[in-house]
Design a protein around this motif. Structure first.
Motif, mmCIF file in Angstrom:
data_model
loop_
_atom_site.group_PDB
_atom_site.id
_atom_site.type_symbol
_atom_site.label_atom_id
_atom_site.label_comp_id
_atom_site.label_asym_id
_atom_site.label_seq_id
_atom_site.Cartn_x
_atom_site.Cartn_y
_atom_site.Cartn_z
ATOM 1 N N GLN A 27 0.838 -1.207 0.000
ATOM 2 C CA GLN A 27 0.000 0.000 0.000
ATOM 3 C C GLN A 27 0.876 1.262 0.000
ATOM 4 O O GLN A 27 0.569 2.241 -0.692
ATOM 5 N N GLU A 54 3.884 1.573 -1.211
ATOM 6 C CA GLU A 54 4.483 1.738 -2.543
ATOM 7 C C GLU A 54 3.475 2.323 -3.523
ATOM 8 O O GLU A 54 3.823 3.170 -4.354
ATOM 9 N N GLU A 55 2.210 1.898 -3.420
ATOM 10 C CA GLU A 55 1.177 2.448 -4.293
ATOM 11 C C GLU A 55 0.984 3.944 -4.026
ATOM 12 O O GLU A 55 0.889 4.753 -4.952
ATOM 13 N N ARG A 56 0.922 4.297 -2.763
ATOM 14 C CA ARG A 56 0.727 5.711 -2.403
ATOM 15 C C ARG A 56 1.937 6.553 -2.823
ATOM 16 O O ARG A 56 1.790 7.703 -3.243
ATOM 17 N N GLN A 57 3.112 5.997 -2.680
ATOM 18 C CA GLN A 57 4.330 6.712 -3.088
ATOM 19 C C GLN A 57 4.288 6.957 -4.591
ATOM 20 O O GLN A 57 4.640 8.037 -5.052
ATOM 21 N N ALA A 58 3.832 5.938 -5.349
ATOM 22 C CA ALA A 58 3.735 6.105 -6.812
ATOM 23 C C ALA A 58 2.704 7.184 -7.150
ATOM 24 O O ALA A 58 2.934 8.017 -8.047
ATOM 25 N N GLU A 59 1.576 7.217 -6.422
ATOM 26 C CA GLU A 59 0.558 8.235 -6.661
ATOM 27 C C GLU A 59 1.097 9.626 -6.327
ATOM 28 O O GLU A 59 0.851 10.600 -7.061
ATOM 29 N N ASP A 61 4.276 10.566 -6.349
ATOM 30 C CA ASP A 61 5.253 10.944 -7.374
ATOM 31 C C ASP A 61 4.548 11.426 -8.643
ATOM 32 O O ASP A 61 4.989 12.402 -9.280
ATOM 33 N N ALA A 62 3.442 10.765 -9.008
ATOM 34 C CA ALA A 62 2.687 11.176 -10.198
ATOM 35 C C ALA A 62 2.066 12.551 -9.983
ATOM 36 O O ALA A 62 2.084 13.405 -10.879
ATOM 37 N N ARG A 102 3.158 14.934 -7.940
ATOM 38 C CA ARG A 102 4.255 15.926 -7.971
ATOM 39 C C ARG A 102 4.680 16.225 -9.405
ATOM 40 O O ARG A 102 4.958 17.375 -9.757
#
Length: 174
Positions: A147, A149-154, A156-157, A159
């Motif tokens: 979860q 990692e998913e939030r970090q990817a969101e 980053d997107a 930003r």
């Protein structure tokens, strides 16, 4: 109408039949082998003679299957009964061997478990419960890491999109 040659062949065949019957009776009395080969040897005839005279072949097979003569104990043993006893004994031996192997495996397992517990190396009930909790916590950790990692990817997107919008606004003012 009979030719001397035919009469001669019939007489020879009759003499052979007598020799075969005599050999068969002697073999029965003496308890010797009653196979077709043994009787043919004893009578001095070829084995094919029996296949041309099926009644003699049937007598040999009947004598082979019949109980032995002259046994004093009262029990009579035939080749067929001995073969049946042997087959039954072999089957029983196979079953008993499999059962012994099964019991040895079970005994080995039980002795191993007992030695493991007595040595103190075996896990107690409390340790087993703690190990189950550890497994559950490790599973939760894997899920939470996924979860995150998913939030970090969101993030980053978001930003990246924010940078693009800021750049587009700055270029529009300039």
């Amino acid at each position: 109408m009979s030719s001397p040659m035919i009469e001669g062949r019939r007489a020879d065949s009759a003499r052979r039949r007598e020799r075969v019957l005599k050999a068969l009776n002697e073999a029965i009395k003496q308890g010797d082998s009653l196979s077709v080969s043994a009787i043919a040897r004893r009578a001095g005839v070829d084995r094919t003679f029996f296949y041309r005279h099926r009644d003699l072949l049937a007598q040999i097979h009947a004598a082979e299957a019949a109980p032995a003569v002259g046994l004093e104990s009262g029990t009579q043993v035939t080749r067929a009964s001995l073969q049946a006893d042997l087959a039954n004994a072999q089957d029983r031996n196979v079953r008993l061997t499999a059962r012994v192997r099964q019991l040895e495996d079970r005994l080995s397992e039980l002795l191993g478990d007992q030695a493991w517990k007595e040595s103190g190396l075996g896990a107690t009930a409390d340790i087993e419960e703690l190990q189950r909790q550890i497994v559950q916590l490790e599973q939760m950790n894997v899920e939470l890491t996924g979860q995150l990692e998913e939030r970090q990817a969101e993030l980053d997107a978001a930003r990246g999109a924010n940078r693009e919008l800021t750049r587009a606004l700055n270029q529009a003012r300039a």
